[in-house]
Design a protein around this motif. Sequence first.
Motif, short mmCIF file in Angstrom:
data_model
loop_
_atom_site.label_atom_id
_atom_site.label_comp_id
_atom_site.label_asym_id
_atom_site.label_seq_id
_atom_site.Cartn_x
_atom_site.Cartn_y
_atom_site.Cartn_z
N GLY A 35 0.79 -1.22 0.00
CA GLY A 35 0.00 0.00 0.00
C GLY A 35 0.82 1.27 0.00
O GLY A 35 0.27 2.37 -0.01
N LYS A 36 2.14 1.15 0.01
CA LYS A 36 3.03 2.31 0.03
C LYS A 36 3.98 2.31 -1.17
O LYS A 36 4.99 3.00 -1.16
N GLY A 37 3.65 1.50 -2.18
CA GLY A 37 4.47 1.45 -3.38
C GLY A 37 5.36 0.23 -3.48
O GLY A 37 6.00 0.02 -4.50
N GLY A 38 5.40 -0.58 -2.43
CA GLY A 38 6.22 -1.78 -2.45
C GLY A 38 5.50 -2.94 -3.12
O GLY A 38 4.30 -3.15 -2.90
N LEU A 39 6.22 -3.71 -3.95
CA LEU A 39 5.63 -4.82 -4.69
C LEU A 39 6.68 -5.92 -4.82
O LEU A 39 7.84 -5.65 -5.13
N VAL A 40 6.25 -7.18 -4.60
CA VAL A 40 7.16 -8.29 -4.73
C VAL A 40 6.41 -9.50 -5.27
O VAL A 40 5.24 -9.71 -4.94
N GLU A 41 7.07 -10.27 -6.11
CA GLU A 41 6.51 -11.52 -6.60
C GLU A 41 6.99 -12.66 -5.71
O GLU A 41 8.16 -12.71 -5.34
N GLY A 42 6.05 -13.55 -5.35
CA GLY A 42 6.42 -14.63 -4.46
C GLY A 42 5.71 -15.92 -4.80
O GLY A 42 4.90 -15.99 -5.73
N CYS A 43 6.03 -16.94 -4.02
CA CYS A 43 5.47 -18.27 -4.22
C CYS A 43 5.02 -18.81 -2.86
O CYS A 43 5.74 -18.64 -1.86
#
Length: 289
Positions: free
Chosen positions: A83-91
């Motif tokens: 919600g603050k601009g952070g994004l990560v792809e995970g499994c």
Amino acid sequence: MQAPVWCPRLANLFSRSRHTTNSLRAFSSSSFPNQSRGGLPRFYSDKLPPSKDGVVRVKGDEFWHMTRVLRLTIHDRVELFDGKGGLVEGCIQNIDQNGLDIVALANPKSVSPHNTQWHVYAAFVPVLGTLKGGRADWLVEKCTELGACSVTPLLTERCPSISENRVDRLQRVSFAAAKQCQRLHEMILNPPIKVGGLLPLVKNSKLSFIATAEGKPVLSALSSINKESAGLMIIGPEGDFTERELNVILESGATAVGLGPHRLRVETATVALLSALMLWCDDQEIFKV
């Protein structure tokens, strides 16, 4: 020359083939990297893994949504945003009765907020006033989708109070809309404010618009001023502002704009004016992720 024979089966086959090609083209092109395109399912987490191979625990509503609604399981890939601009792809690495663990497949990305920073002040009072039930939800949902920076319930003489229980619900509506529209920065839902508290904000803002029946048509007003990517927009209750309220807001520096010949509901007026302002500020660079 003999005219070609029309074959419905071949025509249908050609139509389906062309439709499939166009569909593939629509989803495979990377020329327009913006947040409106689909991808991995995205979920909220207040904490993200600090780096690749880091693990974060997901519980509560998001855990329920992943496992009970979407039926995700171990090894399924997802995206997490804070919600603050952070994004990560995970499994998904592990699932138990209380939550699940997600391992990061890459280092988290940090995306800057959009340049557009429009703050909405609308006189909607869920349950106790003019906007009841789903109409207040709809207003908050659409403001989130359209890119409003914040929404603040405006308390007026004809719209004097708000239910705290509804504020909690509207916050959940806003977060759900942010996930659905692939928005990385949450829209802030502020506590209610009275007209008196709004006046200093109008005075300190470069640009403020207030929707009134007697105002200059919004497109004409926008064409006659310098473009700004931030400011305030003010929508009154369905009974409109009192004459005193309208005068003090205009005296503080707001510009009166009209939204057409018909009387609009609060949520309709809000979406109409916000849409006009977002299109006015539209720039290809603004909406890139």
